[in-house]
Structures are given as structure tokens and as C-alpha cells.
Motif scaffolding. Structure first.
Motif, short mmCIF file in Angstrom:
data_model
loop_
_atom_site.label_atom_id
_atom_site.label_comp_id
_atom_site.label_asym_id
_atom_site.label_seq_id
_atom_site.Cartn_x
_atom_site.Cartn_y
_atom_site.Cartn_z
N ARG A 1 45.03 29.65 32.43
CA ARG A 1 44.56 30.58 32.13
C ARG A 1 43.72 31.55 31.42
N LEU A 2 42.89 30.23 30.94
CA LEU A 2 41.81 30.62 29.81
C LEU A 2 40.93 30.40 31.08
N GLU A 3 41.27 29.89 32.38
CA GLU A 3 39.84 29.79 33.01
C GLU A 3 39.55 30.96 33.85
N SER A 4 40.65 31.43 33.35
CA SER A 4 40.94 33.21 34.56
C SER A 4 39.87 33.92 33.44
N GLU A 5 38.95 34.41 34.62
CA GLU A 5 38.25 35.40 34.52
C GLU A 5 38.67 36.15 33.62
N THR A 6 39.97 37.13 33.87
CA THR A 6 40.70 37.94 32.94
C THR A 6 41.98 37.34 32.33
N PRO A 7 41.51 36.45 30.97
CA PRO A 7 42.95 35.72 30.33
C PRO A 7 43.84 37.15 29.93
#
Length: 87
Positions: A66-72
Motif C-alpha cells: 500500500r505504501l508503494e501505491s501512488e495513492t495509498p
């Protein structure tokens, strides 16, 4: 803990509408608390067992993704979304 029950693929609707239950755990060396409905705790525990990992290790993997997501989103939301992708 209130258990949500699934019998022959059908959920006991009297038990799925339980409010979130808060649990404390250590994720990636940090103490945190997560609030999830019992249905999601049950599914998370089953997913962890299927992967042969402790629940907090699975949560740590979800947290990294989730932290690597563009929109966590928040961690509890990420867990729910991750669980939905497993079905």
C-alpha cells in the motif's frame, strides 16, 4: 470475538454486521492497532494460514504494497481491499 459464519457458501447475515474489533500488533517492528470487522479478521487469519505465515507478517506485506501505491489508503482499508482480491 464474534465469528462470522459461512455455511455452504452462504454467510449468516445475523453475524456479518458486527462493528469493527480493534487489535494491536507489531508490523515491521512498529506497534500499531487495526480495526476490522470480524468477517475480515477471520478471512485475514485464513489467508495467513494458507500462506503459512503469521497474521502480522501478512499485514506487513500488505503495508509495504500500500505504501508503494501512488495513492495509498489507510492500512485497514488496504487489508480489506487485499482480501477482496483473493476471492
Amino acid at each position: 470475538m464474534v465469528a462470522s459464519t459461512c455455511i455452504d457458501g452462504h454467510w449468516d447475515l445475523n453475524n456479518i454486521y458486527h462493528p469493527p474489533v480493534k487489535r494491536s500488533m507489531t508490523v515491521a517492528g512498529h506497534q500499531t492497532s487495526i480495526s476490522l470487522e470480524p468477517l475480515f479478521w477471520n478471512r485475514l487469519r485464513a489467508a495467513a494460514e494458507a500462506e503459512g505465515l503469521p497474521v502480522n507478517a501478512v499485514v506487513a506485506q500488505i503495508d509495504v504494497a500500500r505504501l508503494e501505491s501512488e495513492t495509498p489508503c489507510g492500512l485497514a482499508s488496504a487489508i480489506r481491499l487485499w482480501l477482496m482480491t483473493r476471492t
